[in-house]
Design a protein around this motif. Structure first.
Motif, PDB file in Angstrom:
ATOM      1  N   MET A   1       0.844  -1.206   0.000  1.00 40.29           N
ATOM      2  CA  MET A   1       0.000   0.000   0.000  1.00 40.29           C
ATOM      3  C   MET A   1       0.876   1.252   0.000  1.00 40.29           C
ATOM      4  N   ILE A   2       0.515   2.248  -0.816  1.00 38.63           N
ATOM      5  CA  ILE A   2       1.246   3.508  -0.866  1.00 38.63           C
ATOM      6  C   ILE A   2       0.867   4.358   0.347  1.00 38.63           C
ATOM      7  N   GLU A   3       1.878   4.845   1.059  1.00 35.35           N
ATOM      8  CA  GLU A   3       1.609   5.607   2.279  1.00 35.35           C
ATOM      9  C   GLU A   3       1.337   7.077   2.012  1.00 35.35           C
ATOM     10  N   ALA A  95       0.008   8.371 -17.426  1.00 34.69           N
ATOM     11  CA  ALA A  95       1.182   8.139 -16.589  1.00 34.69           C
ATOM     12  C   ALA A  95       0.830   8.046 -15.110  1.00 34.69           C
ATOM     13  N   GLY A  96      -0.444   8.325 -14.764  1.00 34.53           N
ATOM     14  CA  GLY A  96      -0.854   8.169 -13.372  1.00 34.53           C
ATOM     15  C   GLY A  96      -1.343   9.419 -12.690  1.00 34.53           C
ATOM     16  N   PHE A  97      -1.510  10.517 -13.439  1.00 34.47           N
ATOM     17  CA  PHE A  97      -1.994  11.770 -12.846  1.00 34.47           C
ATOM     18  C   PHE A  97      -3.517  11.710 -12.730  1.00 34.47           C
ATOM     19  N   LEU A  98      -4.043  11.926 -11.533  1.00 29.06           N
ATOM     20  CA  LEU A  98      -5.484  11.884 -11.280  1.00 29.06           C
ATOM     21  C   LEU A  98      -6.012  13.308 -11.275  1.00 29.06           C
ATOM     22  N   GLY A 117       2.188   8.665  -4.701  1.00 26.98           N
ATOM     23  CA  GLY A 117       3.581   8.341  -4.429  1.00 26.98           C
ATOM     24  C   GLY A 117       4.560   9.004  -5.381  1.00 26.98           C
ATOM     25  N   TYR A 118       5.836   9.053  -4.955  1.00 29.73           N
ATOM     26  CA  TYR A 118       6.868   9.748  -5.720  1.00 29.73           C
ATOM     27  C   TYR A 118       7.257   8.988  -6.992  1.00 29.73           C
ATOM     28  N   LEU A 142      -0.540  15.374   0.417  1.00 28.47           N
ATOM     29  CA  LEU A 142      -1.944  15.495   0.790  1.00 28.47           C
ATOM     30  C   LEU A 142      -2.084  15.067   2.240  1.00 28.47           C
ATOM     31  N   ARG A 143      -2.528  15.995   3.081  1.00 32.42           N
ATOM     32  CA  ARG A 143      -2.743  15.664   4.492  1.00 32.42           C
ATOM     33  C   ARG A 143      -3.979  14.785   4.625  1.00 32.42           C
ATOM     34  N   THR A 144      -4.010  14.005   5.676  1.00 32.61           N
ATOM     35  CA  THR A 144      -5.150  13.112   5.885  1.00 32.61           C
ATOM     36  C   THR A 144      -6.439  13.880   6.067  1.00 32.61           C
ATOM     37  N   ASP A 145      -6.373  15.100   6.608  1.00 33.20           N
ATOM     38  CA  ASP A 145      -7.602  15.865   6.820  1.00 33.20           C
ATOM     39  C   ASP A 145      -7.986  16.698   5.602  1.00 33.20           C
ATOM     40  N   ASP A 146      -7.200  16.590   4.499  1.00 27.62           N
ATOM     41  CA  ASP A 146      -7.553  17.293   3.266  1.00 27.62           C
ATOM     42  C   ASP A 146      -8.517  16.473   2.406  1.00 27.62           C
TER      43      ASP A 146
END
Length: 212
Positions: A1-3, A95-98, A117-118, A142-146
């Motif tokens: 899992m990506i952190e 390429a993975g940009f959302l 992820g980087y 991205l903060r968890t509360d964002d």
């Protein structure tokens, strides 16, 4: 899992897509949803802007735009159409940009979205390097509360969201109320009737989502 999830903002200059061309020729700003690439190669695009006959005529005259439809809600013009022109954003998406938001103005565009992820960010940057006029403006974690649960999202138009935000900031919802509808409308640069209509539609959307 990506952190870690990252928020990235890209600026596109020199792209000759229909929306970028239209904002250069008609001096307009366009807020767009992420384009949807169809199996037949056409791109479905949905966007909105301040009412402008010049913008509508510019888009209608563009041979790359098909089935242009315009409706009007909350003081803005809402557009839907198909485009035969491939969007630069698809290179980044592949390429993975959302993509979360896109704004076209003065012939260019600003895209904001997320990368997981980087490693994915590096892939997106490599794709941007192969695309003319794409540059990374900023990136931050991205903060968890964002972030919010997908199920709790609300379908508000940009105009409705702006009206609610300005009304909250000015104290329109306070008890006792500190400003009038006329004052909020003046701040938004619209009529009292338009402001109240936006507010009612936004409340209907919010309450409909909350109570089903």
């Amino acid at each position: 899992m990506i952190e870690e999830c990252l928020v990235a903002e890209f600026r596109i200059e020199g792209d000759d897509c229909p929306l970028a061309t239209a904002t250069a020729n008609a001096d307009a700003a366009i807020d767009a949803r992420p384009p949807q690439l169809r199996a037949d190669g056409n791109v479905l695009i949905q966007f909105s802007a301040q009412p402008s006959d010049e913008l509508s005529e510019t888009l209608d005259a563009d041979d790359r735009v098909r089935y242009l439809h315009v409706s009007h809600t909350d003081g803005r013009s809402n557009y839907r159409c198909l485009s035969k022109h491939p969007c630069v954003v698809h290179e980044l998406v592949n390429a993975g940009f959302l993509v979360e938001s896109m704004r076209y103005e003065n012939g260019g565009a600003t895209m904001r979205g997320a990368v997981v992820g980087y490693d994915v960010l590096r892939g997106v940057m490599e794709a941007a390097g192969r695309t003319v006029g794409v540059s990374l403006q900023r990136v931050y974690p991205l903060r968890t509360d964002d972030d919010e649960a997908v199920a709790s999202g609300y379908e508000l138009t940009p105009a409705q969201e702006e009206s609610i935000r300005v009304a909250v900031e000015m104290g329109y919802f306070e008890l006792p109320r500190t400003v009038t509808a006329v004052e909020v409308a003046d701040e938004l640069g619209i009529s009292k009737t338009a402001f109240l209509e936006r507010l009612r539609r936004a409340q209907g959307s919010l309450f409909g989502t909350m109570f089903g």
